[in-house]
Design a protein around this motif. Structure first.
Motif, mmCIF file in Angstrom:
data_model
loop_
_atom_site.group_PDB
_atom_site.id
_atom_site.type_symbol
_atom_site.label_atom_id
_atom_site.label_comp_id
_atom_site.label_asym_id
_atom_site.label_seq_id
_atom_site.Cartn_x
_atom_site.Cartn_y
_atom_site.Cartn_z
ATOM 1 N N ASP A 94 44.386 43.554 29.714
ATOM 2 C CA ASP A 94 42.792 42.725 29.427
ATOM 3 C C ASP A 94 43.679 41.699 30.384
ATOM 4 O OD1 ASP A 94 40.410 40.840 28.575
ATOM 5 O OD2 ASP A 94 40.133 42.093 30.207
ATOM 6 N N SER A 95 42.399 41.214 32.199
ATOM 7 C CA SER A 95 43.863 40.285 32.385
ATOM 8 C C SER A 95 42.257 38.705 32.588
ATOM 9 C CB SER A 95 43.991 40.807 33.934
ATOM 10 O OG SER A 95 44.348 39.100 34.193
ATOM 11 N N PRO A 96 42.890 37.389 31.656
ATOM 12 C CA PRO A 96 42.418 36.836 32.140
ATOM 13 C C PRO A 96 42.144 35.657 33.719
ATOM 14 C CG PRO A 96 44.058 36.287 31.376
ATOM 15 C CD PRO A 96 44.051 37.571 30.709
ATOM 16 N N GLN A 97 42.633 36.327 34.314
ATOM 17 C CA GLN A 97 43.434 36.192 35.823
ATOM 18 C C GLN A 97 42.085 36.212 36.423
ATOM 19 O OE1 GLN A 97 46.317 37.704 38.340
ATOM 20 N NE2 GLN A 97 46.403 35.937 39.446
ATOM 21 N N TRP A 104 39.745 34.905 44.165
ATOM 22 C CA TRP A 104 41.065 35.668 43.880
ATOM 23 C C TRP A 104 40.665 37.053 43.344
ATOM 24 C CZ3 TRP A 104 43.150 39.583 40.516
ATOM 25 C CH2 TRP A 104 44.826 39.714 41.323
ATOM 26 N N LEU A 105 39.764 37.752 43.030
ATOM 27 C CA LEU A 105 39.225 39.076 42.853
ATOM 28 C C LEU A 105 38.731 39.174 44.068
ATOM 29 C CD1 LEU A 105 38.930 41.149 40.838
ATOM 30 C CD2 LEU A 105 37.035 39.919 40.229
ATOM 31 N N LEU A 106 37.397 38.013 44.687
ATOM 32 C CA LEU A 106 36.596 39.195 45.767
ATOM 33 C C LEU A 106 38.083 38.914 46.710
ATOM 34 C CD1 LEU A 106 34.287 39.327 47.067
ATOM 35 C CD2 LEU A 106 34.221 36.831 47.352
ATOM 36 N N ARG A 107 38.645 38.292 47.050
ATOM 37 C CA ARG A 107 39.784 38.771 47.986
ATOM 38 C C ARG A 107 40.459 40.675 48.166
ATOM 39 N NH1 ARG A 107 40.632 33.210 47.247
ATOM 40 N NH2 ARG A 107 42.709 34.111 46.423
ATOM 41 N N GLN A 108 41.242 40.389 47.164
ATOM 42 C CA GLN A 108 41.683 41.510 46.036
ATOM 43 C C GLN A 108 41.030 43.074 46.428
ATOM 44 O OE1 GLN A 108 45.358 41.183 46.531
ATOM 45 N NE2 GLN A 108 45.116 39.441 46.245
ATOM 46 N N SER A 109 39.388 42.517 46.401
ATOM 47 C CA SER A 109 39.021 43.503 46.408
ATOM 48 C C SER A 109 38.457 43.850 47.369
ATOM 49 C CB SER A 109 37.043 43.720 45.450
ATOM 50 O OG SER A 109 37.866 43.564 43.976
ATOM 51 N N LEU A 167 41.557 47.879 39.528
ATOM 52 C CA LEU A 167 41.360 46.365 40.096
ATOM 53 C C LEU A 167 40.789 45.419 39.410
ATOM 54 C CD1 LEU A 167 42.275 45.418 43.627
ATOM 55 C CD2 LEU A 167 40.503 43.953 42.034
ATOM 56 N N ILE A 168 39.842 45.525 39.261
ATOM 57 C CA ILE A 168 38.818 44.622 38.555
ATOM 58 C C ILE A 168 39.426 44.512 36.849
ATOM 59 C CG2 ILE A 168 36.783 44.269 37.546
ATOM 60 C CD1 ILE A 168 35.587 45.365 40.521
ATOM 61 N N HIS A 169 39.600 45.695 36.210
ATOM 62 C CA HIS A 169 39.119 45.877 34.752
ATOM 63 C C HIS A 169 41.323 45.411 34.550
ATOM 64 C CE1 HIS A 169 39.379 46.938 30.366
ATOM 65 N NE2 HIS A 169 40.238 47.685 31.270
ATOM 66 N N HIS A 170 41.933 45.800 35.383
ATOM 67 C CA HIS A 170 43.473 45.409 35.276
ATOM 68 C C HIS A 170 43.836 43.746 35.922
ATOM 69 C CE1 HIS A 170 44.660 48.805 32.506
ATOM 70 N NE2 HIS A 170 43.712 49.563 32.995
ATOM 71 N N SER A 228 34.846 53.930 32.403
ATOM 72 C CA SER A 228 36.159 54.768 32.198
ATOM 73 C C SER A 228 37.580 54.058 32.625
ATOM 74 C CB SER A 228 36.199 55.441 33.969
ATOM 75 O OG SER A 228 36.063 54.842 35.028
ATOM 76 N N CYS A 229 37.781 53.087 33.147
ATOM 77 C CA CYS A 229 39.259 52.857 32.741
ATOM 78 C C CYS A 229 39.579 52.009 31.997
ATOM 79 C CB CYS A 229 39.091 51.146 34.229
ATOM 80 S SG CYS A 229 38.539 50.804 35.526
ATOM 81 N N ARG A 230 38.976 52.453 30.343
ATOM 82 C CA ARG A 230 39.006 51.720 29.087
ATOM 83 C C ARG A 230 39.711 53.715 28.838
ATOM 84 N NH1 ARG A 230 36.222 47.938 30.140
ATOM 85 N NH2 ARG A 230 35.596 46.704 28.670
#
Length: 246
Positions: A94-97, A104-109, A167-170, A228-230
């Motif tokens: 799990d990534s608290p980031q 940051w998540l929006l830019r990466q997505s 990407l979102i989960h990790h 499904s990411c788990r």
């Protein structure tokens, strides 16, 4: 890295648990995505009927916005779904980031969507160029090249179907998410095919009733994708205990 197994038998129970824990925020984000897509799309269609060139160009702008604007609430829906799902166990990464840095998540997505769109359109353009070159010499070779290229492009698209949820989960960057998705799909081809069929079936049902069912089917699809990411590592000490949702 040991092979990962997609927990297909538990995605539906986990998705139901997550949806029941916060149904209204999920429905609200799905409704916002649909309103932004259909609203801007309808406005673009109206502007395209104008007799003025600048108004039609403005309609083109709204048409592009109708495809980009829903990405923000859909991304928020996936992020919310990831936080609502029960944990698969103490070893789950799990990534608290990503929880603390939504921009940051929006830019990466958005970067991931852009990279995959460029590769997809580039592949389509390459197939058309090769076909146009070969058709003047041999129709059989042209058809064969188009068939091989189309199969390769479909296989690549299928291998990337879990990139955004991963990407979102990790908290991955785009290229790492794409590589993880490729490996996970390669190790679970039939399960991923069943997962894609399940999501398509749910949203086809949601299209009934003037598309109002999408308000429910989109959140459930997001929860299934994030569940499904788990993934599970078979033969690990916690694998049997984590087969069923907690």
């Amino acid at each position: 890295m040991p092979p990962e197994r997609l927990p297909l038998s538990t995605v539906l129970p986990r998705a139901w648990i997550g949806f029941c824990s916060a149904p209204w925020p999920c429905v609200g984000l799905a409704a916002l995505a649909l309103i932004s897509a259909f609203g801007l799309g309808s406005l673009a269609q109206e502007l395209h009927t104008s007799g003025h060139a600048w108004v039609r160009h403005l309609g083109d702008l709204f048409w592009v916005l109708s495809m980009l604007a829903p990405l923000v609430p859909l991304l928020a829906l996936l992020q919310l779904a990831d936080t609502l799902l029960p944990s698969a166990g103490p070893d789950e990464h799990d990534s608290p980031q990503t929880r603390e840095r939504i921009p940051w998540l929006l830019r990466q997505s958005l970067a991931l969507v852009l990279i995959e769109a460029l590769i997809l359109f580039g592949g389509i353009t390459a197939i058309r160029s090769v076909f146009s070159t070969l058709i003047a010499h041999s129709g059989v070779l042209a058809a064969l090249s188009a068939l091989i290229g189309s199969v390769a492009l479909i296989a690549w698209t299928f291998a990337q179907c879990l990139a955004l949820p991963l990407l979102i989960h990790h908290g991955y960057r785009p290229l790492a998410a794409m590589e993880h998705s490729r490996k996970l799909v390669q190790q679970n081809r039939l399960k991923v095919l069943a997962l894609v069929g399940l999501i398509l079936g749910i949203n086809l049902v949601g299209l009934m009733g003037a598309c109002l069912g999408l308000i429910l089917s989109l959140p459930f699809s997001a929860l299934i994708l994030m569940a499904s990411c788990r993934t599970q590592a078979p033969w690990s000490k916690d694998w049997r205990r984590n087969i069923l949702p907690t």
